[in-house]
Design a protein around this motif. Structure first.
Motif, PDB file in Angstrom:
ATOM      1  N   ASN A   1       0.829  -1.210   0.000  1.00  0.00           N
ATOM      2  CA  ASN A   1       0.000   0.000   0.000  1.00  0.00           C
ATOM      3  C   ASN A   1       0.865   1.263   0.000  1.00  0.00           C
ATOM      4  O   ASN A   1       0.544   2.248  -0.681  1.00  0.00           O
TER       5      ASN A   1
ATOM      6  N   TYR B   1       0.677   4.205  -2.717  1.00  0.00           N
ATOM      7  CA  TYR B   1       0.386   5.595  -2.381  1.00  0.00           C
ATOM      8  C   TYR B   1       1.506   6.520  -2.859  1.00  0.00           C
ATOM      9  O   TYR B   1       1.236   7.624  -3.353  1.00  0.00           O
TER      10      TYR B   1
ATOM     11  N   ARG C   1      -9.644  11.554  -9.882  1.00  0.00           N
ATOM     12  CA  ARG C   1     -10.069  10.490  -8.970  1.00  0.00           C
ATOM     13  C   ARG C   1     -11.413   9.895  -9.372  1.00  0.00           C
ATOM     14  O   ARG C   1     -11.686   8.726  -9.091  1.00  0.00           O
TER      15      ARG C   1
ATOM     16  N   ASP D   1      -8.093   5.052  -4.411  1.00  0.00           N
ATOM     17  CA  ASP D   1      -7.657   4.123  -3.364  1.00  0.00           C
ATOM     18  C   ASP D   1      -6.652   4.763  -2.414  1.00  0.00           C
ATOM     19  O   ASP D   1      -6.505   4.327  -1.267  1.00  0.00           O
TER      20      ASP D   1
ATOM     21  N   PRO E   1      -5.100   7.837  -0.012  1.00  0.00           N
ATOM     22  CA  PRO E   1      -5.663   8.929   0.803  1.00  0.00           C
ATOM     23  C   PRO E   1      -5.534  10.258   0.071  1.00  0.00           C
ATOM     24  O   PRO E   1      -4.525  10.543  -0.580  1.00  0.00           O
ATOM     25  N   VAL E   2      -6.565  11.080   0.179  1.00  0.00           N
ATOM     26  CA  VAL E   2      -6.620  12.299  -0.623  1.00  0.00           C
ATOM     27  C   VAL E   2      -5.667  13.370  -0.103  1.00  0.00           C
ATOM     28  O   VAL E   2      -5.100  14.142  -0.889  1.00  0.00           O
ATOM     29  N   HIS E   3      -5.442  13.439   1.204  1.00  0.00           N
ATOM     30  CA  HIS E   3      -4.594  14.501   1.743  1.00  0.00           C
ATOM     31  C   HIS E   3      -3.149  14.436   1.236  1.00  0.00           C
ATOM     32  O   HIS E   3      -2.577  15.472   0.887  1.00  0.00           O
TER      33      HIS E   3
ATOM     34  N   TYR F   1       1.157  13.139   5.446  1.00  0.00           N
ATOM     35  CA  TYR F   1      -0.149  13.308   6.065  1.00  0.00           C
ATOM     36  C   TYR F   1      -0.137  14.628   6.832  1.00  0.00           C
ATOM     37  O   TYR F   1       0.544  14.754   7.851  1.00  0.00           O
TER      38      TYR F   1
ATOM     39  N   GLN G   1      -5.821  12.949  12.135  1.00  0.00           N
ATOM     40  CA  GLN G   1      -5.876  11.606  11.560  1.00  0.00           C
ATOM     41  C   GLN G   1      -4.687  10.739  11.976  1.00  0.00           C
ATOM     42  O   GLN G   1      -4.640   9.566  11.624  1.00  0.00           O
TER      43      GLN G   1
ATOM     44  N   PRO H   1      -3.837   7.028   8.152  1.00  0.00           N
ATOM     45  CA  PRO H   1      -5.035   6.707   7.371  1.00  0.00           C
ATOM     46  C   PRO H   1      -4.744   5.745   6.227  1.00  0.00           C
ATOM     47  O   PRO H   1      -3.758   5.887   5.500  1.00  0.00           O
ATOM     48  N   LYS H   2      -5.616   4.749   6.088  1.00  0.00           N
ATOM     49  CA  LYS H   2      -5.593   3.727   5.045  1.00  0.00           C
ATOM     50  C   LYS H   2      -4.385   2.792   5.141  1.00  0.00           C
ATOM     51  O   LYS H   2      -4.183   1.943   4.279  1.00  0.00           O
TER      52      LYS H   2
END
Length: 386
Positions: free
Chosen positions: A20, A24, A63, A73, A75-77, A114, A119, A132-133
């Motif tokens: 992951n 990312y 997206r 998939d 994280p947006v930040h 991040y 979060q 996150p994620k």
């Protein structure tokens, strides 16, 4: 006073978390390259560049698009932070503080950040952090995290994943423990020469591993590109580079910590390392001179880490209540500290200094450090630039 500080730890992720994190980091790299290509296209067409808000709207479209639906998939930040970094790079370019932004390459600087502290959960007792994620990740807890967590950056270096946790905390305004001042002359034969005559020997981290690195690179060149053996050779080269960088960073941290704790004021030369290490190859129409010798000099200069040395000294002295003064480097090793006579004949060789006017003699680097300290005192007293 407020103090911002980062604490870096090695992560110990499982297989799924490693996959992951690579995904990312790849998503952030893809978004950065796609946004940069869009900005260049608009520039070539004479259109105004998109702002950060405009790029975020484009990110939402990417997206939601069927072609790049896999971006959802990630994280947006962290993706938004990538666009913010690109906007900052554009601003620095137009302000002539940096070169034009370049496209990111896989395997070079893979990272994602991040920014939302709400979060991020840090459990120091059990040596784990929640992102996150990614869920809870274990890390090598080498020291306590001090202060309130502000953000976290995950990066890949030498085949290992690391997390840098930036914190903010209130500390009392520091009072310098020492009252002395010192001037430092940076060099290659001597890494740092002090105005009191002492000096630090160079580490030369790259030179120590250069032969091993050369063998690894030759072995990699004989492999079929992107094969499993080629990937193993590439990983071996990355580990060597990581060892070189870690050794240099450890040396600089120990040196700057010792100096900052024992000095109230440190004066150094305001060296332009980028200009000093430029290639002398020239062009086909105007070829350079002494290219091989200049190439070796550039390699030795970059192996020292002069810029990082000054950067660490600046914030460590501030933490200890001292301050750093950078002075112009012109003629520091050609000026006699006794009579002030300036001449190229004063420096008879790379190491020896003998004033042709008054006969004062000393090591050239020590003379440079003494003159740097004198200039630093003038700058601190009345703001002179030399």
């Amino acid at each position: 006073m407020q103090r911002l500080q980062a604490f870096k730890y090695e992560l110990m992720p499982n297989g799924e978390q490693q996959r992951n994190m690579r995904r990312y980091a790849g998503s952030c790299r893809f978004v950065c390259n796609k946004a940069l290509a869009l900005q260049k296209q608009r520039y070539d067409q004479g259109e105004k560049k998109l702002s950060y808000a405009g790029l975020c709207k484009q990110l939402t479209e990417w997206r939601n698009s069927t072609e790049t639906a896999w971006l959802a998939d990630a994280p947006v930040h962290p993706l938004q932070q990538t666009l913010k970094d690109l906007e900052r790079a554009y601003t620095n370019f137009f302000a002539k503080r940096a070169d034009f932004p370049r496209f990111k390459k896989k395997g070079l600087g893979d990272s994602f950040r991040y920014p939302d502290q709400k979060q991020i959960k840090l459990d120091q007792t059990n040596s784990r952090i929640f992102l996150p994620k990614l869920g809870w990740l274990r890390y090598r807890n080498s020291r306590d995290v001090l202060g309130e967590v502000r953000n976290a950056c995950v990066s890949l270096s030498g085949g290992k994943w690391f997390v840098s946790i930036q914190t903010e905390r209130k500390v009392e305004r520091p009072v310098p423990k020492a009252t002395s001042a010192i001037g430092i002359d940076m060099g290659i034969a001597r890494f740092a020469t002090m105005s009191d005559g002492t000096f630090l020997a160079p580490l030369n981290s790259f030179r120590k591993h250069e032969a091993r690195l050369r063998r690894a690179q030759r072995a990699m060149s004989r492999k079929t590109k992107f094969s499993n053996n080629w990937k193993k050779s590439k990983a071996r080269i990355q580990r060597i580079h990581a060892r070189i960088g870690n050794a240099r960073l450890d040396y600089l941290h120990k040196a700057t910590t010792t100096i900052s704790e024992n000095q109230a004021m440190v004066c150094i030369e305001d060296l332009k390392v980028r200009n000093m290490s430029k290639s002398a190859a020239g062009s086909s129409g105007q070829p350079g001179k002494n290219v091989r010798a200049k190439s070796g000099l550039n390699k030795a200069i970059l192996d020292q880490g002069w810029y990082e040395f000054g950067r660490q000294l600046e914030y460590k002295l501030a933490w200890n209540g001292g301050w750093l003064i950078a002075v112009p480097p012109q003629h520091t090793s050609r000026t006699c500290p006794c009579c002030g006579h300036v001449s190229t004949e004063n420096r008879q060789s790379q190491a020896s200094f003998a004033c042709v006017a008054c006969g004062y003699a000393n090591h050239a680097d020590v003379v440079g450090a003494i003159n740097i300290l004198a200039r630093g005192h003038r700058v601190a007293a009345c703001g002179e630039s030399a």
